[in-house]
Design a protein around this motif. Structure first.
Motif, PDB file in Angstrom:
ATOM      1  N   UNK A  19       0.679  -1.335   0.005  1.00  0.00           N
ATOM      2  CA  UNK A  19      -0.027  -0.134  -0.105  1.00  0.00           C
ATOM      3  C   UNK A  19       1.057   1.283  -0.233  1.00  0.00           C
ATOM      4  N   UNK A  20       0.687   2.328  -1.080  1.00  0.00           N
ATOM      5  CA  UNK A  20       1.432   3.282  -1.124  1.00  0.00           C
ATOM      6  C   UNK A  20       0.699   4.585  -0.881  1.00  0.00           C
ATOM      7  N   UNK A  21       1.160   5.939  -0.573  1.00  0.00           N
ATOM      8  CA  UNK A  21       0.343   7.046  -0.483  1.00  0.00           C
ATOM      9  C   UNK A  21       0.707   7.630  -1.595  1.00  0.00           C
ATOM     10  N   UNK A  22      -0.766   8.328  -1.955  1.00  0.00           N
ATOM     11  CA  UNK A  22      -0.598   9.224  -3.051  1.00  0.00           C
ATOM     12  C   UNK A  22      -1.537  10.477  -2.608  1.00  0.00           C
ATOM     13  N   UNK A  23      -0.947  11.665  -2.852  1.00  0.00           N
ATOM     14  CA  UNK A  23      -1.422  12.815  -2.070  1.00  0.00           C
ATOM     15  C   UNK A  23      -2.852  12.919  -2.891  1.00  0.00           C
ATOM     16  N   UNK A  24      -4.026  13.605  -2.227  1.00  0.00           N
ATOM     17  CA  UNK A  24      -5.195  13.610  -2.367  1.00  0.00           C
ATOM     18  C   UNK A  24      -5.423  14.452  -3.952  1.00  0.00           C
ATOM     19  N   UNK A  25      -4.635  15.513  -3.858  1.00  0.00           N
ATOM     20  CA  UNK A  25      -4.638  16.454  -5.248  1.00  0.00           C
ATOM     21  C   UNK A  25      -4.258  15.688  -6.405  1.00  0.00           C
ATOM     22  N   UNK A  26      -3.306  14.689  -6.430  1.00  0.00           N
ATOM     23  CA  UNK A  26      -3.038  13.837  -7.594  1.00  0.00           C
ATOM     24  C   UNK A  26      -4.027  13.018  -7.615  1.00  0.00           C
ATOM     25  N   UNK A  27      -4.699  12.207  -6.916  1.00  0.00           N
ATOM     26  CA  UNK A  27      -5.701  11.107  -6.902  1.00  0.00           C
ATOM     27  C   UNK A  27      -6.800  11.853  -7.541  1.00  0.00           C
ATOM     28  N   UNK A  28      -7.348  13.169  -7.070  1.00  0.00           N
ATOM     29  CA  UNK A  28      -8.375  14.005  -7.476  1.00  0.00           C
ATOM     30  C   UNK A  28      -8.065  14.243  -8.936  1.00  0.00           C
ATOM     31  N   UNK A  29      -6.929  14.631  -9.302  1.00  0.00           N
ATOM     32  CA  UNK A  29      -6.661  15.171 -10.730  1.00  0.00           C
ATOM     33  C   UNK A  29      -6.788  13.928 -11.790  1.00  0.00           C
ATOM     34  N   UNK A  30      -6.143  12.766 -11.278  1.00  0.00           N
ATOM     35  CA  UNK A  30      -6.339  11.540 -12.396  1.00  0.00           C
ATOM     36  C   UNK A  30      -7.940  11.242 -12.286  1.00  0.00           C
ATOM     37  N   UNK A  31      -8.689  11.246 -11.106  1.00  0.00           N
ATOM     38  CA  UNK A  31      -9.963  10.578 -11.204  1.00  0.00           C
ATOM     39  C   UNK A  31     -10.780  11.720 -12.334  1.00  0.00           C
ATOM     40  N   UNK A  32     -10.459  12.996 -12.166  1.00  0.00           N
ATOM     41  CA  UNK A  32     -11.254  13.884 -12.915  1.00  0.00           C
ATOM     42  C   UNK A  32     -11.054  13.748 -14.511  1.00  0.00           C
ATOM     43  N   UNK A  33      -9.649  13.594 -14.671  1.00  0.00           N
ATOM     44  CA  UNK A  33      -9.140  13.562 -16.093  1.00  0.00           C
ATOM     45  C   UNK A  33      -9.567  12.432 -16.718  1.00  0.00           C
ATOM     46  N   UNK A  34      -9.855  11.051 -16.108  1.00  0.00           N
ATOM     47  CA  UNK A  34     -10.464  10.026 -16.676  1.00  0.00           C
ATOM     48  C   UNK A  34     -11.878   9.731 -16.383  1.00  0.00           C
ATOM     49  N   UNK A  35     -12.606  10.779 -15.990  1.00  0.00           N
ATOM     50  CA  UNK A  35     -13.951  10.537 -15.483  1.00  0.00           C
ATOM     51  C   UNK A  35     -14.835  10.307 -16.769  1.00  0.00           C
ATOM     52  N   UNK A  36     -14.708  11.180 -17.824  1.00  0.00           N
ATOM     53  CA  UNK A  36     -15.418  11.205 -19.088  1.00  0.00           C
ATOM     54  C   UNK A  36     -14.839  10.587 -20.207  1.00  0.00           C
ATOM     55  N   UNK A  37     -13.445  10.477 -20.275  1.00  0.00           N
ATOM     56  CA  UNK A  37     -12.970  10.269 -21.269  1.00  0.00           C
ATOM     57  C   UNK A  37     -11.617   9.010 -20.815  1.00  0.00           C
ATOM     58  N   UNK A  38     -11.535   8.291 -21.911  1.00  0.00           N
ATOM     59  CA  UNK A  38     -10.486   7.063 -21.855  1.00  0.00           C
ATOM     60  C   UNK A  38      -9.052   7.693 -21.809  1.00  0.00           C
ATOM     61  N   UNK A  39      -8.222   6.980 -21.028  1.00  0.00           N
ATOM     62  CA  UNK A  39      -6.713   7.380 -20.606  1.00  0.00           C
ATOM     63  C   UNK A  39      -6.066   6.288 -21.224  1.00  0.00           C
ATOM     64  N   UNK A  40      -6.137   5.783 -22.299  1.00  0.00           N
ATOM     65  CA  UNK A  40      -5.441   4.674 -22.937  1.00  0.00           C
ATOM     66  C   UNK A  40      -6.241   3.260 -22.061  1.00  0.00           C
ATOM     67  N   UNK A  41      -7.526   3.534 -21.966  1.00  0.00           N
ATOM     68  CA  UNK A  41      -8.380   2.520 -21.513  1.00  0.00           C
ATOM     69  C   UNK A  41      -8.216   2.285 -19.918  1.00  0.00           C
ATOM     70  N   UNK A  42      -7.782   3.545 -19.322  1.00  0.00           N
ATOM     71  CA  UNK A  42      -7.518   3.238 -17.755  1.00  0.00           C
ATOM     72  C   UNK A  42      -8.250   4.309 -17.347  1.00  0.00           C
ATOM     73  N   UNK A  43      -8.785   3.838 -16.064  1.00  0.00           N
ATOM     74  CA  UNK A  43      -9.574   4.883 -15.312  1.00  0.00           C
ATOM     75  C   UNK A  43      -9.026   4.782 -13.878  1.00  0.00           C
TER      76      UNK A  43
END
Length: 220
Positions: free
Chosen positions: A91-115
């Motif tokens: 288990x690794x820590x990821x800053x909340x702002x990074x997690x939110x950014x990745x979730x927002x960027x992949x919410x409505x469009x595919x990022x190489x098929x990864x969400x």
């Protein structure tokens, strides 16, 4: 201050990807370490059980083929069964702002098929549903708990000032109901009665923070 989330990663530090409820290949950022631990334990157990079933099916197949020692597995058999990859996970820590950014960027469009999605703990979901009276919380939504009456002063939070030089008061929100209750007692005394508990959702808070005119560039 920085807020961590927790991801299950392989030995190289790459997040494990699984099929989410919407059948999309998804990586999860958990809002509590305990929930990440629980999910990892379930994944290890499920993979071990799948390997046992695969071994039993392979032995049965060898028996039906008339092999003299079907219990003995060859290197090729072991390769076919494979190892349990979750046993090397951590288990690794990821800053909340990074997690939110990745979730927002992949919410409505595919990022190489990864969400990517954020995942609250089961207990936090239960507390949110019990408070709001709703029957379910869609996957990817994260409840936040707050009291309208709880406003932290610069003595108990990072002091910031607005353009006029006035101290900015902070209205905190919490991933966990218990943390909110503890903070309220800390501010108003252990005998203080709790005000009405309120629940909002992380994406709504982020949307408000990043609306036109705001300056939170890290999560836009």
């Amino acid at each position: 201050r920085g807020v961590p989330t927790f991801a299950i990663v392989d030995k190289r530090g790459t997040p494990f990807m699984v099929f989410g409820e919407d059948a999309k290949v998804t990586g999860y950022f958990f809002t509590s370490y305990g929930e990440a631990q629980r999910i990892l334990a379930l994944a290890i157990k499920s993979s071990d059980q799948a390997r046992i079933r695969g071994k039993e099916e392979l032995i049965a197949k060898k028996k039906s083929a008339g092999e003299k020692n079907p219990q003995k597995l060859s290197d090729e058999d072991e390769k076919e069964l494979g190892d349990n990859p979750w046993r090397e996970a951590r288990i690794s820590t990821v800053p909340l702002d990074v997690a939110v950014l990745l979730a927002r960027k992949t919410r409505y469009k595919s990022s190489g098929g990864i969400y990517f999605k954020l995942a609250p703990a089961e207990t936090d979901i239960y507390d949110a549903l019990a408070t709001t009276g709703r029957g379910d919380l869609p996957e990817g939504q994260v409840p936040l708990f707050y009291f309208e009456e709880l406003v932290l002063s610069p003595r108990t939070s990072s002091s910031e000032k607005d353009s006029s030089g006035t101290d900015i008061k902070v209205s905190p929100v919490y991933f966990r109901k218990s943390e909110l209750l503890n903070e309220y007692k800390k501010q108003f005394g252990k005998d203080a009665d709790y005000p009405a508990l309120k629940v909002t959702e992380l994406s709504a808070v982020v949307a408000e923070m990043t609306r036109p005119g705001e300056t939170n560039e890290d999560i836009k």
